[in-house]
Motif scaffolding. Structure first.
Motif, mmCIF file in Angstrom:
data_model
loop_
_atom_site.group_PDB
_atom_site.id
_atom_site.type_symbol
_atom_site.label_atom_id
_atom_site.label_comp_id
_atom_site.label_asym_id
_atom_site.label_seq_id
_atom_site.Cartn_x
_atom_site.Cartn_y
_atom_site.Cartn_z
ATOM 1 N N ILE A 4 44.342 36.737 38.239
ATOM 2 C CA ILE A 4 43.377 37.459 37.410
ATOM 3 C C ILE A 4 44.188 38.351 36.486
ATOM 4 O O ILE A 4 44.594 39.456 36.849
ATOM 5 N N ASP A 5 44.458 37.879 35.295
ATOM 6 C CA ASP A 5 45.362 38.592 34.392
ATOM 7 C C ASP A 5 44.738 39.831 33.774
ATOM 8 O O ASP A 5 45.442 40.743 33.349
ATOM 9 N N SER A 6 43.411 39.868 33.736
ATOM 10 C CA SER A 6 42.746 40.962 33.026
ATOM 11 C C SER A 6 42.575 42.210 33.867
ATOM 12 O O SER A 6 42.090 43.226 33.378
ATOM 13 N N ARG A 7 42.983 42.161 35.153
ATOM 14 C CA ARG A 7 42.783 43.308 36.026
ATOM 15 C C ARG A 7 44.126 43.863 36.476
ATOM 16 O O ARG A 7 45.056 43.112 36.727
ATOM 17 N N PRO A 8 44.263 45.178 36.605
ATOM 18 C CA PRO A 8 45.526 45.757 37.086
ATOM 19 C C PRO A 8 45.716 45.513 38.563
ATOM 20 O O PRO A 8 44.762 45.485 39.325
ATOM 21 N N ALA A 9 46.951 45.312 38.980
ATOM 22 C CA ALA A 9 47.241 45.063 40.394
ATOM 23 C C ALA A 9 47.626 46.351 41.100
ATOM 24 O O ALA A 9 48.236 47.244 40.512
ATOM 25 N N GLY A 10 47.288 46.435 42.381
ATOM 26 C CA GLY A 10 47.749 47.554 43.195
ATOM 27 C C GLY A 10 47.170 48.894 42.819
ATOM 28 O O GLY A 10 47.867 49.905 42.796
ATOM 29 N N ARG B 208 31.559 39.571 36.196
ATOM 30 C CA ARG B 208 32.071 39.097 34.907
ATOM 31 C C ARG B 208 33.564 39.399 34.767
ATOM 32 O O ARG B 208 34.336 38.557 34.291
ATOM 33 N N ALA B 209 33.983 40.598 35.174
ATOM 34 C CA ALA B 209 35.376 41.008 34.993
ATOM 35 C C ALA B 209 36.335 40.092 35.744
ATOM 36 O O ALA B 209 37.428 39.776 35.260
ATOM 37 N N TYR B 210 35.946 39.675 36.947
ATOM 38 C CA TYR B 210 36.799 38.799 37.737
ATOM 39 C C TYR B 210 36.549 37.324 37.446
ATOM 40 O O TYR B 210 37.168 36.461 38.061
ATOM 41 N N ASP B 211 35.616 37.044 36.549
ATOM 42 C CA ASP B 211 35.279 35.667 36.187
ATOM 43 C C ASP B 211 34.931 34.851 37.432
ATOM 44 O O ASP B 211 35.427 33.734 37.620
ATOM 45 N N SER C 126 33.589 33.670 46.762
ATOM 46 C CA SER C 126 34.872 33.895 46.112
ATOM 47 C C SER C 126 35.451 35.184 46.669
ATOM 48 O O SER C 126 34.712 36.134 46.932
ATOM 49 N N ILE C 127 36.757 35.208 46.846
ATOM 50 C CA ILE C 127 37.411 36.388 47.400
ATOM 51 C C ILE C 127 38.575 36.797 46.512
ATOM 52 O O ILE C 127 39.432 35.971 46.174
ATOM 53 N N VAL C 128 38.587 38.055 46.131
ATOM 54 C CA VAL C 128 39.649 38.630 45.304
ATOM 55 C C VAL C 128 40.547 39.474 46.199
ATOM 56 O O VAL C 128 40.055 40.280 46.988
ATOM 57 N N VAL C 129 41.852 39.289 46.068
ATOM 58 C CA VAL C 129 42.828 40.036 46.857
ATOM 59 C C VAL C 129 43.661 40.917 45.940
ATOM 60 O O VAL C 129 44.272 40.437 44.981
ATOM 61 N N ASP C 130 43.641 42.213 46.228
ATOM 62 C CA ASP C 130 44.465 43.210 45.541
ATOM 63 C C ASP C 130 44.248 43.229 44.037
ATOM 64 O O ASP C 130 45.183 43.475 43.279
ATOM 65 N N ASP C 131 43.023 42.951 43.623
ATOM 66 C CA ASP C 131 42.672 43.068 42.206
ATOM 67 C C ASP C 131 43.428 42.085 41.332
ATOM 68 O O ASP C 131 43.483 42.236 40.109
ATOM 69 N N ARG C 132 44.034 41.057 41.940
ATOM 70 C CA ARG C 132 44.984 40.231 41.198
ATOM 71 C C ARG C 132 44.846 38.731 41.457
ATOM 72 O O ARG C 132 45.150 37.916 40.603
ATOM 73 N N TYR C 133 44.387 38.359 42.650
ATOM 74 C CA TYR C 133 44.346 36.951 43.038
ATOM 75 C C TYR C 133 42.930 36.584 43.490
ATOM 76 O O TYR C 133 42.294 37.343 44.212
#
Length: 218
Positions: free
Chosen positions: A41-47, A171-174, A180-187
């Protein structure tokens, strides 16, 4: 059977490798493949959080989300201390808003832990028409919730605000499907990417490992 000296030496070398730190590291290496089992997820900051956040995007009406619940519950019992689970209703259409309202009403009333799984059971096993507010108010009463308290929470502005935030996060995470599961705002992984519902939590474990390495600068 008689082993030659050369065969014995070879066997000893193999055993030494299997017991070596290198072999242990190889076994610990995450197997998840980018753009196959997960995507970035390139549009979100990691960590951005002290803990690694695992965000479950779900829909009560989704049979695959319902199927995921037992393995997710088992995962919660063993999840690392530096990992936090968050749940967000995936609002991929207006028809899901009323289901999200149920989730946030339960959260507002402090009843989420007790009744989250019961909502799934009521929908998928009892075939409850959860998009009807009158049916849900009757359901809440059967679960021991005062009708007026339920209606006040269900129709509250606070719940409406949380629904709007869930729409923005979807929408932000598409998010394109559930679960769907997002890990650490990045994957992001999903049952579709992980090869089915059974593959979701093993991929999540791999992504937690990757996220932890990323935070450590490795």
């Amino acid at each position: 059977m008689i082993f030659s000296p050369a065969a014995a030496t070879f066997a000893a070398c193999c055993l030494a490798f299997l017991l070596s730190p290198l072999a242990a590291d190889a076994q610990d290496t995450p197997q998840a493949r980018v753009n196959h089992e997960y995507r970035l997820i390139d549009s979100r900051p990691a960590g951005t959080s002290a803990n690694i956040e695992v965000v479950e995007f779900f829909w009560y009406g989704c049979p695959y989300c319902h199927e995921l619940q037992p393995s997710l519950a088992e995962w919660l019992k063993r999840k690392p201390a530096d990992v936090t689970l968050l749940r967000v209703p995936a609002l991929l259409g207006d028809d899901r808003v009323l289901h999200a309202r149920i989730y946030y009403a339960l959260e507002m009333l402090g009843e989420l832990e007790r009744l989250h799984q019961q909502v799934y059971r009521s929908y998928h096993l009892e075939k409850l028409p959860m998009s009807r507010p009158d049916v849900m108010s009757q359901w809440a009463v059967r679960q021991g919730i005062d009708r007026e308290r339920w209606l006040a929470a269900y129709n509250s502005g606070e719940v409406t605000q949380k629904i709007r935030r869930a729409q923005k996060l979807t929408r932000a995470y598409d998010v394109q499907g559930t679960p769907s599961i997002v890990v650490d705002d990045r994957y992001l992984t999903s049952s579709g990417m992980a090869g089915g519902v059974r593959g979701v939590m093993p991929v999540v474990d791999d992504l937690i490992h990757i996220a932890r390495q990323q935070r450590a600068g490795k």
